[in-house]
Design a protein around this motif. Structure first.
Motif, PDB file in Angstrom:
ATOM      1  N   ASP A  50     -17.466 -19.778  -6.126  1.00 38.13           N
ATOM      2  CA  ASP A  50     -16.262 -20.214  -6.843  1.00 38.13           C
ATOM      3  C   ASP A  50     -14.974 -19.943  -6.068  1.00 38.13           C
ATOM      4  N   GLY A  51     -15.011 -20.076  -4.758  1.00 37.44           N
ATOM      5  CA  GLY A  51     -13.818 -19.841  -3.959  1.00 37.44           C
ATOM      6  C   GLY A  51     -13.559 -18.377  -3.648  1.00 37.44           C
ATOM      7  N   TYR A  52     -14.460 -17.499  -4.074  1.00 38.53           N
ATOM      8  CA  TYR A  52     -14.313 -16.066  -3.792  1.00 38.53           C
ATOM      9  C   TYR A  52     -15.298 -15.661  -2.700  1.00 38.53           C
ATOM     10  N   ASN A  53     -14.868 -14.738  -1.854  1.00 39.33           N
ATOM     11  CA  ASN A  53     -15.737 -14.188  -0.822  1.00 39.33           C
ATOM     12  C   ASN A  53     -16.588 -13.070  -1.399  1.00 39.33           C
ATOM     13  N   GLY A  54     -17.823 -12.995  -0.924  1.00 36.93           N
ATOM     14  CA  GLY A  54     -18.700 -11.916  -1.361  1.00 36.93           C
ATOM     15  C   GLY A  54     -18.623 -10.739  -0.407  1.00 36.93           C
ATOM     16  N   ILE A 278     -19.042  -7.593  -4.521  1.00 38.38           N
ATOM     17  CA  ILE A 278     -17.755  -7.820  -5.182  1.00 38.38           C
ATOM     18  C   ILE A 278     -17.222  -9.174  -4.735  1.00 38.38           C
ATOM     19  N   TYR A 279     -16.887 -10.033  -5.690  1.00 35.48           N
ATOM     20  CA  TYR A 279     -16.363 -11.365  -5.378  1.00 35.48           C
ATOM     21  C   TYR A 279     -14.850 -11.366  -5.556  1.00 35.48           C
ATOM     22  N   ALA A 280     -14.170 -11.424  -4.411  1.00 35.36           N
ATOM     23  CA  ALA A 280     -12.709 -11.292  -4.386  1.00 35.36           C
ATOM     24  C   ALA A 280     -12.120 -12.283  -3.398  1.00 35.36           C
ATOM     25  N   LYS A 281     -10.806 -12.507  -3.515  1.00 34.85           N
ATOM     26  CA  LYS A 281     -10.117 -13.421  -2.599  1.00 34.85           C
ATOM     27  C   LYS A 281     -10.140 -12.887  -1.177  1.00 34.85           C
TER      28      LYS A 281
END
Length: 393
Positions: A50-54, A278-281
């Protein structure tokens, strides 16, 4: 002919030696074994969503600054080699077993009889504050940040509030700003002190040393007061399925962490440690915090993953590709399941035994009866007794 064979044997011997060793540039009498002398990182591949980096994180670690057997330098090196992007520094607040030995070792620098205990707990009984050697609880964080730069690791500042595990428990305060201002006579007040400086609180190993996962009256008090933000559903090799239910009930992020004290845990010869995906920008502290508060986390421990159903399903669907491989002679449809991640998957049709789809590999699976279209991902937990399922069509 014998001379030719002898010559070949000699040449082969020279080649073997030269292939295994190389000569030192400064001292010709030194031969170096031809093995990697540099640090080697084993990457751990997970999909972005969803556009987030893992990002791969360990939110629960210890060193010789509390009761670990590895120094901070070794802990950071291990984290990088294990494929981590993020590491939280969470030394024990009330339990620091290494300090008495450190003081004895530095006896030339401290006055005779001085002890390194101010908030030290022996057998989980809080000792009164002393006026001898006071620990700087912020220093391990500063040390980690300084030495993490070559590894490009993001360090989350934190500390572990360490109280009697049956009546109270252990709690990691993450994103702390002043670890020296957290201690309090009661566990709940220490948690409130951490929250007052903007920390996020994670309940560590909630089933450890307890006879069940049933909540005590004290547990309900801190949970109902909304002092808890996250929970470990896995710790080292322990898995608490009922912690998933608690996380969903109390709106908590889920995590899996090593709680590492020694070197990297080894299971079945592998060096994959517990991780929280953690899925973050990006991996700045602000983005990582936002991701935890939004519960964009997946817990991973030795091949098992767990998390909120929507996110976990997206993870599985991004990781696995299923294609038809035709029918066998009996008309049973066969499929190939391709795994593009470093996570192992256990997959089966309902009623069948799981097959292993190893990391970065493919495996065949055959339907048990005609028309089956649902695959169960047996190692992907979205509830204490619920697993992710995906459709093959």
């Amino acid at each position: 002919m014998k001379r030719i064979l002898a010559l070949l044997a000699v040449l082969c011997g020279v080649y073997t030696v030269s292939a295994q060793y190389y000569q030192d540039a400064q001292n010709p009498d030194i031969l170096h074994i031809r093995q990697p002398r540099n640090l080697v990182r084993t990457e751990f591949i997970i999909p972005n969503l969803d556009g987030y980096n893992g990002y791969k994180a360990d939110l629960h670690t210890h060193t010789t600054y509390s009761d670990g057997s590895v120094g901070m330098s070794g802990r950071l090196e291990d984290a990088w080699k294990d494929g981590l992007d993020v590491m939280a520094v969470t030394e024990h607040l009330e339990y620091r077993a290494s300090e008495p030995d450190m003081v004895k070792w530095m006896r030339g620098y401290v006055k005779r009889g001085a002890k390194a205990e101010n908030y030290y707990i022996t057998r989980y009984k809080v000792q009164p504050e002393r006026k001898d050697i006071h620990t700087d609880f912020q220093y391990p964080v500063e040390h980690a940040i300084r030495e993490a730069k070559p590894y490009d690791l993001t360090i989350i500042p934190g500390i572990e509030i360490t109280r009697e595990p049956i009546a109270y428990g252990h709690f990691n305060a993450l994103f702390t700003t002043d670890n020296n201002a957290i201690h309090a006579p009661t566990c709940e007040q220490a948690i409130r002190n951490a929250k007052a400086q903007g920390a996020i609180i994670m309940h560590n190993h909630p089933g450890w040393r307890r006879k069940s996962m049933e909540m005590h009256e004290w547990d309900r008090m801190v949970y109902d007061e909304k002092l808890i933000d996250g929970i470990e559903v896995m710790n080292t090799a322990e898995f608490y399925p009922k912690a998933i239910t608690r996380a969903l009930k109390y709106n908590l992020f889920m995590s899996s962490n090593s709680d590492i004290h020694g070197v990297t845990e080894r299971v079945d010869g592998q060096t994959r440690r517990n991780m929280t995906f953690i899925y973050a920008k990006d991996k700045s502290l602000a983005s990582l915090r936002e991701a935890l508060e939004a519960h964009r986390t997946i817990a991973y421990s030795f091949g098992t993953i767990a998390g909120e159903e929507t996110l976990l399903r997206k993870f599985v669907e991004a990781a696995l590709e299923v294609r038809e491989a035709g029918a066998d002679r009996k008309g049973k449809m066969q499929y190939v399941v391709k795994n593009s991640t470093s996570v192992e998957f256990l997959v089966h049709f309902e009623g069948g035994n799981p097959i292993v789809v190893a990391p970065l590999s493919s495996a065949f699976i055959k339907e048990l009866k005609s028309g089956q279209t649902t695959l169960v991902i047996a190692n992907a937990w979205c509830g204490e007794d619920k697993h992710i399922t995906i459709s093959v069509k």
